[in-house]
Design a protein around this motif. Structure first.
Motif, PDB file in Angstrom:
ATOM      1  N   MET A   1       0.840  -1.203   0.000  1.00  0.00           N
ATOM      2  CA  MET A   1       0.000   0.000   0.000  1.00  0.00           C
ATOM      3  C   MET A   1       0.877   1.256   0.000  1.00  0.00           C
ATOM      4  O   MET A   1       1.816   1.357   0.781  1.00  0.00           O
ATOM      5  CB  MET A   1      -0.893  -0.012   1.245  1.00  0.00           C
ATOM      6  N   ASN A   2       0.559   2.150  -0.933  1.00  0.00           N
ATOM      7  CA  ASN A   2       1.331   3.400  -0.998  1.00  0.00           C
ATOM      8  C   ASN A   2       0.563   4.512  -0.300  1.00  0.00           C
ATOM      9  O   ASN A   2      -0.586   4.792  -0.641  1.00  0.00           O
ATOM     10  CB  ASN A   2       1.580   3.791  -2.452  1.00  0.00           C
ATOM     11  N   ILE A   3       1.220   5.110   0.653  1.00  0.00           N
ATOM     12  CA  ILE A   3       0.546   6.147   1.448  1.00  0.00           C
ATOM     13  C   ILE A   3       1.255   7.474   1.238  1.00  0.00           C
ATOM     14  O   ILE A   3       2.491   7.536   1.206  1.00  0.00           O
ATOM     15  CB  ILE A   3       0.539   5.746   2.941  1.00  0.00           C
ATOM     16  N   LEU A   4       0.447   8.523   1.076  1.00  0.00           N
ATOM     17  CA  LEU A   4       1.014   9.863   0.921  1.00  0.00           C
ATOM     18  C   LEU A   4       0.475  10.773   2.032  1.00  0.00           C
ATOM     19  O   LEU A   4      -0.729  10.763   2.317  1.00  0.00           O
ATOM     20  CB  LEU A   4       0.637  10.429  -0.462  1.00  0.00           C
ATOM     21  N   ILE A   5       1.368  11.522   2.648  1.00  0.00           N
ATOM     22  CA  ILE A   5       0.956  12.463   3.694  1.00  0.00           C
ATOM     23  C   ILE A   5       1.287  13.869   3.209  1.00  0.00           C
ATOM     24  O   ILE A   5       2.449  14.165   2.909  1.00  0.00           O
ATOM     25  CB  ILE A   5       1.695  12.179   5.016  1.00  0.00           C
ATOM     26  N   ILE A   6       0.256  14.708   3.076  1.00  0.00           N
ATOM     27  CA  ILE A   6       0.526  16.114   2.715  1.00  0.00           C
ATOM     28  C   ILE A   6       0.237  16.959   3.948  1.00  0.00           C
ATOM     29  O   ILE A   6      -0.917  17.104   4.365  1.00  0.00           O
ATOM     30  CB  ILE A   6      -0.342  16.588   1.521  1.00  0.00           C
ATOM     31  N   GLU A   7       1.260  17.509   4.531  1.00  0.00           N
ATOM     32  CA  GLU A   7       1.133  18.263   5.788  1.00  0.00           C
ATOM     33  C   GLU A   7       2.292  19.251   5.860  1.00  0.00           C
ATOM     34  O   GLU A   7       3.448  18.859   5.655  1.00  0.00           O
ATOM     35  CB  GLU A   7       1.159  17.270   6.963  1.00  0.00           C
ATOM     36  N   ASP A   8       1.994  20.529   6.092  1.00  0.00           N
ATOM     37  CA  ASP A   8       3.070  21.524   6.074  1.00  0.00           C
ATOM     38  C   ASP A   8       3.717  21.731   7.445  1.00  0.00           C
ATOM     39  O   ASP A   8       4.646  22.507   7.578  1.00  0.00           O
ATOM     40  CB  ASP A   8       2.583  22.858   5.501  1.00  0.00           C
ATOM     41  N   GLU A   9       3.191  21.092   8.480  1.00  0.00           N
ATOM     42  CA  GLU A   9       3.799  21.213   9.799  1.00  0.00           C
ATOM     43  C   GLU A   9       4.714  20.008   9.993  1.00  0.00           C
ATOM     44  O   GLU A   9       4.240  18.872  10.157  1.00  0.00           O
ATOM     45  CB  GLU A   9       2.712  21.216  10.874  1.00  0.00           C
ATOM     46  N   ILE A  23       0.492   1.524  12.286  1.00  0.00           N
ATOM     47  CA  ILE A  23      -0.845   0.970  12.044  1.00  0.00           C
ATOM     48  C   ILE A  23      -0.814  -0.055  10.906  1.00  0.00           C
ATOM     49  O   ILE A  23      -1.349  -1.151  11.030  1.00  0.00           O
ATOM     50  CB  ILE A  23      -1.854   2.094  11.732  1.00  0.00           C
ATOM     51  N   PHE A  24      -0.177   0.327   9.808  1.00  0.00           N
ATOM     52  CA  PHE A  24      -0.217  -0.566   8.653  1.00  0.00           C
ATOM     53  C   PHE A  24       0.921  -1.596   8.650  1.00  0.00           C
ATOM     54  O   PHE A  24       0.901  -2.523   7.860  1.00  0.00           O
ATOM     55  CB  PHE A  24      -0.216   0.242   7.353  1.00  0.00           C
ATOM     56  N   ALA A  25       1.867  -1.367   9.531  1.00  0.00           N
ATOM     57  CA  ALA A  25       3.002  -2.287   9.676  1.00  0.00           C
ATOM     58  C   ALA A  25       3.544  -2.744   8.329  1.00  0.00           C
ATOM     59  O   ALA A  25       4.040  -1.915   7.571  1.00  0.00           O
ATOM     60  CB  ALA A  25       2.610  -3.470  10.558  1.00  0.00           C
ATOM     61  N   HIS A  26       3.388  -4.023   7.981  1.00  0.00           N
ATOM     62  CA  HIS A  26       3.989  -4.509   6.719  1.00  0.00           C
ATOM     63  C   HIS A  26       3.128  -4.173   5.517  1.00  0.00           C
ATOM     64  O   HIS A  26       3.591  -4.231   4.396  1.00  0.00           O
ATOM     65  CB  HIS A  26       4.226  -6.027   6.756  1.00  0.00           C
ATOM     66  N   GLN A  27       1.852  -3.827   5.768  1.00  0.00           N
ATOM     67  CA  GLN A  27       0.992  -3.522   4.603  1.00  0.00           C
ATOM     68  C   GLN A  27       1.492  -2.310   3.830  1.00  0.00           C
ATOM     69  O   GLN A  27       1.290  -2.194   2.634  1.00  0.00           O
ATOM     70  CB  GLN A  27      -0.430  -3.238   5.064  1.00  0.00           C
ATOM     71  N   ALA A  28       2.092  -1.396   4.534  1.00  0.00           N
ATOM     72  CA  ALA A  28       2.531  -0.165   3.879  1.00  0.00           C
ATOM     73  C   ALA A  28       3.846  -0.394   3.166  1.00  0.00           C
ATOM     74  O   ALA A  28       4.866  -0.662   3.793  1.00  0.00           O
ATOM     75  CB  ALA A  28       2.683   0.937   4.912  1.00  0.00           C
ATOM     76  N   SER A  29       3.782  -0.326   1.844  1.00  0.00           N
ATOM     77  CA  SER A  29       5.020  -0.533   1.107  1.00  0.00           C
ATOM     78  C   SER A  29       5.813   0.766   1.012  1.00  0.00           C
ATOM     79  O   SER A  29       7.029   0.756   0.969  1.00  0.00           O
ATOM     80  CB  SER A  29       4.719  -1.096  -0.282  1.00  0.00           C
ATOM     81  N   SER A  30       5.085   1.903   0.943  1.00  0.00           N
ATOM     82  CA  SER A  30       5.825   3.168   0.996  1.00  0.00           C
ATOM     83  C   SER A  30       4.972   4.238   1.679  1.00  0.00           C
ATOM     84  O   SER A  30       3.749   4.285   1.523  1.00  0.00           O
ATOM     85  CB  SER A  30       6.211   3.632  -0.413  1.00  0.00           C
ATOM     86  N   ILE A  31       5.637   5.066   2.455  1.00  0.00           N
ATOM     87  CA  ILE A  31       4.952   6.216   3.053  1.00  0.00           C
ATOM     88  C   ILE A  31       5.764   7.449   2.684  1.00  0.00           C
ATOM     89  O   ILE A  31       6.954   7.547   2.995  1.00  0.00           O
ATOM     90  CB  ILE A  31       4.867   6.100   4.593  1.00  0.00           C
ATOM     91  N   ASP A  50      -2.516   4.775  -2.684  1.00  0.00           N
ATOM     92  CA  ASP A  50      -3.692   4.057  -2.197  1.00  0.00           C
ATOM     93  C   ASP A  50      -4.424   4.818  -1.107  1.00  0.00           C
ATOM     94  O   ASP A  50      -5.624   4.633  -0.924  1.00  0.00           O
ATOM     95  CB  ASP A  50      -3.288   2.683  -1.675  1.00  0.00           C
ATOM     96  N   LEU A  51      -3.705   5.634  -0.373  1.00  0.00           N
ATOM     97  CA  LEU A  51      -4.348   6.369   0.706  1.00  0.00           C
ATOM     98  C   LEU A  51      -3.632   7.708   0.888  1.00  0.00           C
ATOM     99  O   LEU A  51      -2.397   7.769   0.874  1.00  0.00           O
ATOM    100  CB  LEU A  51      -4.284   5.551   2.006  1.00  0.00           C
ATOM    101  N   LEU A  52      -4.445   8.741   1.044  1.00  0.00           N
ATOM    102  CA  LEU A  52      -3.865  10.078   1.200  1.00  0.00           C
ATOM    103  C   LEU A  52      -4.278  10.659   2.546  1.00  0.00           C
ATOM    104  O   LEU A  52      -5.459  10.640   2.912  1.00  0.00           O
ATOM    105  CB  LEU A  52      -4.363  10.987   0.058  1.00  0.00           C
TER     106      LEU A  52
END
Lengths: 232, 576
Positions: A1-9, A23-31, A50-52
């Protein structure tokens, strides 16, 4: 699962990153983390996300323009914002969850769990954003008659007879649409206010007849539940 | 209640009007006086031939002793079988009066060889013998001396019912005294207003106009209630002349100030020039000069009022109406109304003044109302700004992001977390100290900026440096305006390679202005390529502008632009 975090802080972005990887442990292939929408959009265009996780107030800009552009994308969006009062409006755009700041891991976990749900998790969606020739268009949920799955896309069949293509899968849309939408078939999600009756077809097949006389197939396994829930 | 009051005004006015109405007529003969220096009792006779005598319309000054003046009076048919008639003589001399040769009486004492003249009163009343008032020609002969210079006041006489001659003119004065009283009170009221608010020159000018108008009315009508001796007539006319001249200047001046006329100096100079020219060229032509002054004030007022109407200024059309009605009355009155004891000019000119003064009063009222609203607005605005200042740090974006970061710091490294909490407490403390002030020392403002950067450092994990150039610790500044510029800098900049953003505050002072420049030395965030709308003018910039306007109305400039190094906000305050 590819996760993207958009946060300016920076500090908060780190916090989300840390928690999400727990939370996603091994499920998250990239953050990935970025601090501006421009950068975020580049990543969205270049990579499959996959998740933003999105902050609604980025570098002093109002986040709803941003929101409109991301909800048309195939992935789910979770808003993390300081403006609790904007939650209702954000939900109308079809986000998976709205996490108000300050938050802890438990709250973020709850939000992340929604992605695995097979049923409706967000009932306040009022619009679906579709991309059409590079432009975005907001379609009112009330105008939708039924949705047909088409691989990784979905076909929105509107009450006025028009068809629109949405980037989200039928499963994703089902999570966002109100309870009046019923999955009658693996490829059909119907607004049950539009349903008229169930017809038995030759070969013990079942069809749902809509107000406009259109017939949609009902999955064998789903027939009983649908009949009990909507026609008894 | 309101309708009742409206009823009362016309009722009172009509009562006053009725009180002055009666059936009597007064007949009036000015001018064509035959004058002869010398003394001969035969000159009193009705049929004496005066064809060789000099024609005059005023009584000549003479130091040659006695002279005689004869006025020819033509009594109308109505006088047939009438009784109780009297004559009012308006003449500037000491005299014995004869009616058709019949001695009527003496006014003052004539100059004699060893005794000086005792001046007669300007107006004098005599009863006429019933036997000598038949319709037709009669002769009023005055045996007179005139030792005091009293130019330009013509002699005349008026014949009517004796009682009416004595009382009618006093009744006529009712209105004028009523008006005079109103304007005296108004003048006093506006003087009090001016004493309390000395900046309001308009109140002073209006007060002076009302007072001068009061003086003018009292002087003009003093001839009816104050039996003065004839040399005072000159003094009285001089005072009236000055009153007219003063009003001619003051009314346009008032209108220019109230209507914010753009060419004040030019028009005022022209006005003064014209008034002085006529004062000089028509020296001692009292009545004619009064008319000229009236024309001057009408023309100049009209110019200003028409300008104000063109600019659609508040109250301009009310004054246009007042002035126009006044002018119409000036023209129409001589044809429709005749007054027994004063000229129609004396009445119409006062009606014009009253209308104009009412219009001006209205103008003052609406302007005061506007000022009041502006003042109230400024109070509200101050409260709003104070509110905005206090809200700065409890706005969700600031407080929730700060708290989230703070939780993270506390969870991950409690010691640093405590420092962060102290930094936030520091910023709150300063904000709390400055919230009630419109201006604060620059040092306090700098402390606020530094503590804000301290907090932001923990949140953004960026090193914010602060530099000062040439700061004068004695200067004061509206609270949190540089702080707001710093906030903008934090939002719109990204750190350089070293993870650093530097803020530099530079102070410059010149003769006419003071200037603060806040430089943000850091790369600016790239402009979004998408069509995401940037807020046209951020609330931050609006806050800075409102604060500057509050403390330095229209004496400030704010510029904000990109530079090679990053971003620059310049706040310039010009000196008065």
């Amino acid at each position: 699962m590819n996760i993207l975090i958009i946060e300016d802080e920076a500090r908060i972005a780190k916090r989300i990153h840390r928690m999400v990887s727990d939370i996603f442990a091994h499920q998250a292939s990239s953050i990935q983390v970025c601090d501006s929408l421009e950068e975020g959009q580049q990543i969205i265009q270049q990579q499959k996300i996959d998740l933003l996780f999105l902050d609604l107030n980025l570098n002093g800009k109002d986040g709803f323009d941003i929101l409109e552009s991301v909800v048309a994308e195939p992935f789910h969006t979770i808003i993390i914002s300081a403006y609790k009062e904007k939650a209702i409006r954000a939900f109308e755009y079809g986000v998976l969850d709205f996490v108000p700041k300050p938050f802890d891991e438990a709250r973020l976990t709850k939000a992340c769990q929604r992605i695995q749900a097979t049923q409706t998790v967000s009932t306040h969606t009022k619009f679906l954003a579709v991309k059409k020739r590079g432009m975005r268009q907001l379609i009112s949920v009330d105008d939708i008659c039924y949705i047909k799955g088409a691989g990784i896309y979905s076909e929105l069949h509107l009450k006025n007879g028009k068809k629109e293509l949405h980037n989200k899968s039928l499963e994703s849309l089902q999570q966002l649409l109100p309870h009046s939408f019923e999955r009658i078939h693996k490829s059909y999600l119907v607004c049950m206010q539009e349903a008229k009756e169930i017809a038995v077809e030759p070969g013990s097949k079942y069809s749902l007849i809509l107000q406009n006389e259109e017939r949609l197939p009902i999955g064998r396994t789903r027939y009983k539940t649908i009949k009990e829930k909507w026609f008894s | 209640m309101k309708t009742n009051r409206i009823y009362i005004i016309p009722l009172l006015l009509s009562l006053l009007l009725l009180s002055s109405c009666n059936n009597h007529k007064a007949y009036y003969w000015p001018n064509n006086i035959k004058v002869q220096i010398g003394d001969d009792m035969d000159w009193a006779a009705k049929d004496f031939d005066v064809s060789q005598w000099e024609d005059h319309d005023t009584l000549p000054v003479t130091d040659k002793g006695v002279f005689w003046a004869r006025l020819s009076v033509q009594l109308p048919e109505e006088f047939k079988d009438e009784k109780n008639k009297g004559i009012m003589i308006g003449a500037t001399a000491a005299y014995e009066a004869y009616w058709d040769g019949q001695y009527l009486g003496v006014n003052g004492r004539l100059k004699q060889d060893h005794s000086p003249e005792i001046p007669g009163t300007y107006h004098r009343f005599f009863s006429l013998p019933d036997s000598l008032i038949s319709p037709g020609k009669h002769i009023l002969a005055l045996r007179a001396t005139k030792s005091y210079k009293e130019p330009s006041s013509h002699a005349y006489c008026m014949v009517s019912d004796y009682q009416y001659l004595l009382q009618g003119r006093l009744q006529f004065c009712n209105y004028m005294f009523l008006i005079a009283g109103i304007f005296l009170i108004t003048a006093i009221y506006f003087f009090f207003l001016f004493i309390n608010r000395p900046k309001e020159i308009a109140s002073l000018i209006f007060g002076v106009i009302c007072l001068v108008f009061f003086g003018l009315l009292m002087m003009e009508y003093s001839k009816h209630f104050y039996a003065y001796t004839y040399p005072f007539q000159r003094t009285r006319l001089v005072i009236i002349g000055y009153c007219h001249a003063a009003i001619s200047v003051l009314i346009p001046l008032f209108l220019m100030l109230q209507f914010k006329f753009p060419w004040k100096k030019g028009l005022f100079a022209a006005l003064i020039g014209v008034v002085l020219y006529y004062e000089w060229s028509m020296y001692e032509c009292f009545d004619a000069l009064a008319i000229v002054h009236h024309n001057i004030v009408t023309i100049f007022s009209m110019i200003i009022i028409l300008y104000a109407c063109y600019k659609k200024q508040q109250g301009a059309f009310v004054l246009l109406a007042a002035c126009t009605i006044g002018i119409i009355i000036d023209f129409v009155m001589p044809h429709v109304a005749r007054f027994h004891f004063v000229s129609t000019f004396d009445v119409s000119v006062f009606i014009w003044f009253v209308l104009m003064l009412l219009g001006m009063l209205y103008l003052l009222t609406i302007n005061r109302q506007a000022e009041r609203q502006q003042y109230e607005h400024s109070l509200v605005e101050s409260e709003r700004l104070k509110n905005e200042l206090l809200k700065k740090n409890i706005r969700p974006h600031f407080i929730m992001n700060t708290l989230t970061s703070m939780i993270d710091w506390v969870e991950e490294s409690p010691k640093e977390g405590v420092k962060f909490i102290h930094a936030l407490a520091g910023e709150f403390e300063i904000l709390n100290q400055i919230a009630d002030y419109k201006l604060i020392p620059i040092t306090q403002e700098i402390n606020l900026c530094r503590s804000h950067l301290n907090v932001m450092g923990y949140r953004k994990e960026i090193q914010y440096d602060w530099e000062e150039v040439n700061i004068d610790p004695n200067e004061i500044i509206p609270p949190a305006i540089i702080h707001t510029a710093v906030e903008n800098g934090v939002t719109h900049s990204i750190p350089n390679e070293e993870g650093k953003i530097t803020f530099r505050l530079i102070y410059e002072k010149a003769k006419q202005f003071k200037q603060y420049t806040l430089q943000t030395i850091a790369p600016k965030r790239p402009k979004p390529t998408t069509n995401i709308a940037d807020v046209p003018e951020g609330t931050g910039m609006k806050y800075i502008k409102s604060r500057l306007q509050e403390s330095f109305p229209n004496q400030w400039e704010v510029q904000s632009h990109a530079t090679n190094e990053g971003w620059e906000t310049i706040i310039k305050i010009t000196e008065e």
